[in-house]
Motif scaffolding. Structure first.
Motif, PDB file in Angstrom:
ATOM      1  N   ASN A 174       0.809  -1.221   0.000  1.00 17.70           N
ATOM      2  CA  ASN A 174       0.000   0.000   0.000  1.00 17.70           C
ATOM      3  C   ASN A 174       0.844   1.275   0.000  1.00 17.70           C
ATOM      4  N   ASP A 206       3.088   2.838  -1.954  1.00 21.22           N
ATOM      5  CA  ASP A 206       3.106   3.760  -3.102  1.00 21.22           C
ATOM      6  C   ASP A 206       1.802   4.548  -3.208  1.00 21.22           C
ATOM      7  N   THR A 207       0.692   3.882  -2.985  1.00 21.33           N
ATOM      8  CA  THR A 207      -0.611   4.556  -3.029  1.00 21.33           C
ATOM      9  C   THR A 207      -0.734   5.567  -1.901  1.00 21.33           C
ATOM     10  N   ILE A 208      -0.234   5.210  -0.713  1.00 28.25           N
ATOM     11  CA  ILE A 208      -0.280   6.120   0.434  1.00 28.25           C
ATOM     12  C   ILE A 208       0.551   7.367   0.156  1.00 28.25           C
ATOM     13  N   LYS A 236       1.108   8.670  -2.654  1.00 29.08           N
ATOM     14  CA  LYS A 236       0.449   9.446  -3.700  1.00 29.08           C
ATOM     15  C   LYS A 236      -0.817  10.130  -3.192  1.00 29.08           C
ATOM     16  N   ASN A 237      -1.649   9.379  -2.477  1.00 22.69           N
ATOM     17  CA  ASN A 237      -2.982   9.868  -2.092  1.00 22.69           C
ATOM     18  C   ASN A 237      -3.132  10.196  -0.616  1.00 22.69           C
ATOM     19  N   GLY A 238      -2.123   9.855   0.186  1.00 19.28           N
ATOM     20  CA  GLY A 238      -2.260   9.979   1.628  1.00 19.28           C
ATOM     21  C   GLY A 238      -2.863   8.714   2.209  1.00 19.28           C
ATOM     22  N   GLU A 283      -5.808   7.013   3.511  1.00 18.44           N
ATOM     23  CA  GLU A 283      -7.239   7.248   3.353  1.00 18.44           C
ATOM     24  C   GLU A 283      -8.045   6.459   4.371  1.00 18.44           C
ATOM     25  N   ARG A 342     -10.850   4.131   6.026  1.00 19.74           N
ATOM     26  CA  ARG A 342     -11.550   2.940   5.549  1.00 19.74           C
ATOM     27  C   ARG A 342     -12.395   2.344   6.684  1.00 19.74           C
ATOM     28  N   ILE A 392      -8.343  12.364   5.690  1.00 20.42           N
ATOM     29  CA  ILE A 392      -7.200  11.804   4.970  1.00 20.42           C
ATOM     30  C   ILE A 392      -5.915  12.362   5.573  1.00 20.42           C
ATOM     31  N   ASN A 442      -2.309  13.469   5.159  1.00 20.36           N
ATOM     32  CA  ASN A 442      -1.446  13.943   4.087  1.00 20.36           C
ATOM     33  C   ASN A 442      -0.122  13.164   4.068  1.00 20.36           C
ATOM     34  N   PRO A 443       0.380  12.814   2.879  1.00 18.69           N
ATOM     35  CA  PRO A 443       1.661  12.088   2.798  1.00 18.69           C
ATOM     36  C   PRO A 443       2.806  12.785   3.535  1.00 18.69           C
TER      37      PRO A 443
END
Length: 233
Positions: free
Chosen positions: A27, A29-31, A33-35, A37, A39, A186, A188-189
């Motif tokens: 996860n 790389d997605t984190i 990019k998008n922070g 998130e 769930r 969310i 932030n990265p």
């Protein structure tokens, strides 16, 4: 590991007051990019009302949540999603005979084969997971007085089977080992770092290091986590 994330060694952080979240390394790389998130995870279905990011405070938080997770996974071992949903619904009704779910959970928790199966499953999860350090701010990202919706859903005698003995189950507020952000928040990265121990990023190896540094406390207070440690060693 990605070069786009700040990395902090466990020896260089405030282990007592840092906020931690563990996730699959896939996860990351997605984190970035998008922070991170919010769930409603598979194990939170039918309990959590809104998506949140869950985290713990301090190494004691890591120790405690891992012990609780091992209990929780053992308690519902071999239960499919429909039966889990049905049980959750039943336990929220005024017609619930509390002795029935309590008896099932006790039986599962005392089953050494189920415990060992869960320990094996947890090791596979943690061998492919990482710990993230979250730079969170009270009253901006979270509120210490927010409600633990598990406490708000289940009854006291059931929670006592799964929650730490030190937990104040009558107080609905979340505790250091089971915290969450504001709903739909969310992260932030830029507020996320990767935890390592020397050059090791694997969550299970970091957990073992934490266990060994707190072994006497865990022997007394975390039966399942101590047994997990013995099992995987």
């Amino acid at each position: 590991m990605s070069n786009d994330i700040i990395v902090k060694d466990i020896s260089q952080i405030d282990l007592k007051h840092s906020f931690f979240h563990y996730t699959s390394k896939q996860n990351l790389d997605t984190i970035l990019k998008n922070g991170l998130e919010p769930r409603i995870g598979e194990n939170s279905l039918y309990v959590e009302k809104t998506p949140k990011v869950f985290f713990v405070e301090g190494e004691k938080g890591i120790i405690t949540i891992m012990d609780v997770w091992l209990r929780w996974l053992t308690s519902k071992s071999n239960v499919n999603k429909f039966v889990y949903w049905l049980g959750t619904f039943y336990m929220r009704t005024p017609f619930c005979v509390k002795g029935i779910p309590n008896s099932i959970v006790k039986k599962n928790l005392n089953n050494i084969k189920k415990r060992n199966k869960v320990y094996s499953k947890m090791k596979k999860i943690l061998d492919n997971s990482i710990f993230l350090i979250l730079d969170l701010e009270e009253n901006i990202d979270f509120d210490y007085n927010d409600i633990d919706e598990v406490k708000d859903t289940y009854y006291e005698s059931f929670l006592k089977l799964l929650y730490p003995s030190s937990s104040n189950i009558k107080d609905k507020k979340m505790e250091y080992w089971n915290m969450h952000t504001y709903s739909n928040k969310i992260i932030n990265p830029l507020k996320i770092s990767l935890l390592k121990n020397n050059d090791n990023y694997i969550a299970n190896d970091i957990l073992i290091n934490i266990i060994e540094n707190n072994i006497e406390y865990i022997k007394i207070n975390c039966e399942f986590l101590y047994e997990y440690y013995i099992y995987i060693k």
